[in-house]
Design a protein around this motif. Structure first.
Motif, short mmCIF file in Angstrom:
data_model
loop_
_atom_site.label_atom_id
_atom_site.label_comp_id
_atom_site.label_asym_id
_atom_site.label_seq_id
_atom_site.Cartn_x
_atom_site.Cartn_y
_atom_site.Cartn_z
N VAL A 284 0.82 -1.21 0.00
CA VAL A 284 0.00 0.00 0.00
C VAL A 284 0.86 1.26 0.00
CG1 VAL A 284 -1.62 1.30 1.46
CG2 VAL A 284 -2.07 -1.06 0.91
N MET A 285 2.07 1.18 0.58
CA MET A 285 2.97 2.34 0.55
C MET A 285 3.44 2.61 -0.89
SD MET A 285 3.15 3.72 3.52
CE MET A 285 1.46 3.30 3.73
N LEU A 286 3.54 1.55 -1.68
CA LEU A 286 3.86 1.74 -3.11
C LEU A 286 2.73 2.53 -3.78
CD1 LEU A 286 5.71 0.97 -5.57
CD2 LEU A 286 4.21 -1.00 -5.88
N LEU A 287 1.49 2.19 -3.43
CA LEU A 287 0.35 2.92 -4.00
C LEU A 287 0.37 4.37 -3.52
CD1 LEU A 287 -2.51 0.28 -3.37
CD2 LEU A 287 -0.93 0.41 -5.29
N ARG A 288 0.68 4.55 -2.23
CA ARG A 288 0.69 5.92 -1.69
C ARG A 288 1.79 6.74 -2.35
NH1 ARG A 288 0.80 7.08 4.68
NH2 ARG A 288 3.03 7.29 4.43
N ASN A 289 2.95 6.12 -2.54
CA ASN A 289 4.03 6.85 -3.24
C ASN A 289 3.62 7.20 -4.66
OD1 ASN A 289 5.86 7.04 -1.16
ND2 ASN A 289 7.15 5.32 -1.82
N THR A 290 2.85 6.32 -5.30
CA THR A 290 2.41 6.61 -6.67
C THR A 290 1.48 7.84 -6.68
OG1 THR A 290 2.59 4.26 -7.20
CG2 THR A 290 1.30 5.60 -8.72
N VAL A 291 0.64 7.92 -5.67
CA VAL A 291 -0.24 9.09 -5.55
C VAL A 291 0.59 10.34 -5.22
CG1 VAL A 291 -2.16 10.10 -4.22
CG2 VAL A 291 -2.24 7.69 -4.91
N GLU A 292 1.57 10.20 -4.32
CA GLU A 292 2.44 11.34 -3.96
C GLU A 292 3.20 11.84 -5.19
OE1 GLU A 292 2.73 13.24 -1.21
OE2 GLU A 292 1.04 12.01 -0.56
N ALA A 293 3.69 10.88 -6.00
CA ALA A 293 4.44 11.25 -7.21
C ALA A 293 3.54 12.06 -8.14
CB ALA A 293 4.95 9.99 -7.91
N LEU A 294 2.29 11.64 -8.27
CA LEU A 294 1.35 12.38 -9.13
C LEU A 294 1.10 13.78 -8.57
CD1 LEU A 294 -0.61 12.37 -11.55
CD2 LEU A 294 -2.35 11.41 -10.03
N LYS A 295 0.99 13.86 -7.25
CA LYS A 295 0.75 15.17 -6.63
C LYS A 295 1.96 16.09 -6.83
CE LYS A 295 -1.27 14.79 -2.40
NZ LYS A 295 -1.55 14.01 -1.15
N MET A 296 3.17 15.48 -6.83
CA MET A 296 4.37 16.29 -7.10
C MET A 296 4.30 16.85 -8.52
SD MET A 296 7.16 13.84 -5.25
CE MET A 296 8.73 14.57 -5.66
N LYS A 297 3.84 15.99 -9.46
CA LYS A 297 3.73 16.43 -10.86
C LYS A 297 2.67 17.53 -10.97
CE LYS A 297 2.36 14.90 -15.37
NZ LYS A 297 1.95 13.90 -16.28
N ALA A 298 1.56 17.32 -10.24
CA ALA A 298 0.45 18.27 -10.31
C ALA A 298 0.74 19.53 -9.50
CB ALA A 298 -0.82 17.59 -9.79
N ASN A 299 1.84 19.46 -8.73
CA ASN A 299 2.23 20.59 -7.88
C ASN A 299 1.16 20.90 -6.84
OD1 ASN A 299 4.17 22.28 -7.11
ND2 ASN A 299 3.91 23.78 -8.76
N ILE A 300 0.57 19.84 -6.25
CA ILE A 300 -0.44 20.05 -5.19
C ILE A 300 -0.09 19.20 -3.98
CG2 ILE A 300 -2.44 20.84 -6.46
CD1 ILE A 300 -3.35 18.00 -6.81
#
Ligand code: NDP
Length: 300
Positions: A284-300
């Motif tokens: 699940v931490m892999l999934l959370r990191n994937t969401v965090e990575a997207l948020k970094m891209k989205a700058n949010i």
């Protein structure tokens, strides 16, 4: 005392539910998570990981695709492939499946994954953020161990934490994450002189050694929170201590942790089982990191 067993599946389920909501919101804003896995050659255990990752990603709305490269792929070609993915705007996270064929330096290739797509938290830039206390993407197993500590709801600030093991993917990042939460970490390794003295003072004990049932109940402080990261395959023994055999004549194997569960649970206040503790939360931490990575891209 008999410890409360901390159920990794249940902790993972709660985190997954939160991620599903976050992904829905991100998609409504036009941001779509896409995790790209890269596998070189064929490997049965790696294939199982891939299938599990795919199932888990798709269940919460993350697109998951796999690039399979032939077993004779050279390091240079793999690096070029990673660079291509780094520049591919449709890919928001990259995971390199292990093991890699002989002749490829896994660490070298892994650290070439762009920091903002590094869902395993292994890029030196992300490790550096961990040191600065500005963690965005950290190694999944280390984060899982800390999530399990948090899940029991006991205040971490001021607690003595002993971490047995100093690897870059578990022991060291766990110590930094717990330090950020104002615990007082001690990190043990093969050179530690009196391991029991260090483990017995721990309110929070994290075992990440890779040695089957090495930490016994008499090495644990009464009332400690015990998180067992270890995954060890051992022969199953009968009451006389003889190996139990399978119908095919081979010894029956089982998975145990680095902690001797039966004696430890009599002393600890909370303990994670193996299997069923750190493992499900790591995914699940892999999934959370994937969401965090997207948020970094989205700058949010
Ligand atoms: P490593 O082999 O990289 O590190 C083991 C650490 O244990 C080293 O720092 C080593 O010290 C230390 N150590 C070895 N013997 C002793 C001893 N007698 N006393 C004190 N310390 C000792 O392992 P990992 O960190 O990669 O993994 C640890 C365990 O966690 C393994 O069982 C692994 O399978 C499991 N794991 C589980 C995951 C999960 O998702 N649940 C994911 C990743 C790992 P030194 O540095 O001096 O050699």
């Amino acid at each position: 005392m008999s410890a409360i067993i901390v159920d990794g599946e249940s902790v993972a389920g709660k985190i997954r539910a939160g991620l599903t909501e976050e992904i829905d919101i991100l998609k409504k804003k036009g941001f779509y998570p896409h995790l790209k896995a890269v596998q070189v050659g064929e490997n049965a255990s790696s294939r199982l990981y891939v299938q599990n990752q795919q199932k888990q990603c798709e269940a919460i709305g993350i697109k998951y695709t796999l690039d399979e490269l032939p077993a004779d792929t050279k390091e240079g070609a793999l690096i070029e492939h990673i660079k291509k993915l780094n520049n591919d705007h449709s890919v928001t996270g990259v995971i390199l499946q292990m093991p890699l064929p002989d002749g490829i330096d896994a660490k070298k290739v892994q650290t070439l994954i762009a920091p903002h797509k590094d869902v395993e938290g292994m890029n030196p830039a992300n490790m550096g953020e961990l040191v600065y206390g500005n963690t965005k993407l950290a190694p999944c197993t280390a984060m899982a161990a800390v999530e399990l500590v948090k899940s029991v709801g006991v205040e971490i600030r001021g607690k003595e934490a002993t971490i047995v093991g100093r690897s870059a993917i578990v022991g060291k990042p766990v110590s930094l994450l717990l330090l950020d939460l104002s615990a007082t970490p001690t990190v043990c390794h093969s050179g530690t002189k009196d391991l029991s003295a260090q483990t017995r003072k721990a309110d929070i004990l994290i075992a990440a050694v890779g040695k089957a049932e090495m930490i016994k109940g008499n090495m644990i402080k009464p009332g400690a929170i015990v998180i067992d990261v270890g995954i060890n395959r051992v022969k199953e023994l009968d009451a006389q201590g003889n190996p139990v055999m399978n119908p095919n004549g081979k010894p029956k194997m089982k998975t145990v942790g680095d902690v001797e569960f039966a004696t430890a649970r009599e002393v600890a206040s909370y303990i994670t089982p193996v299997p069923g503790g750190v493992g499900p939360v790591t995914v699940v931490m892999l999934l959370r990191n994937t969401v965090e990575a997207l948020k970094m891209k989205a700058n949010i």
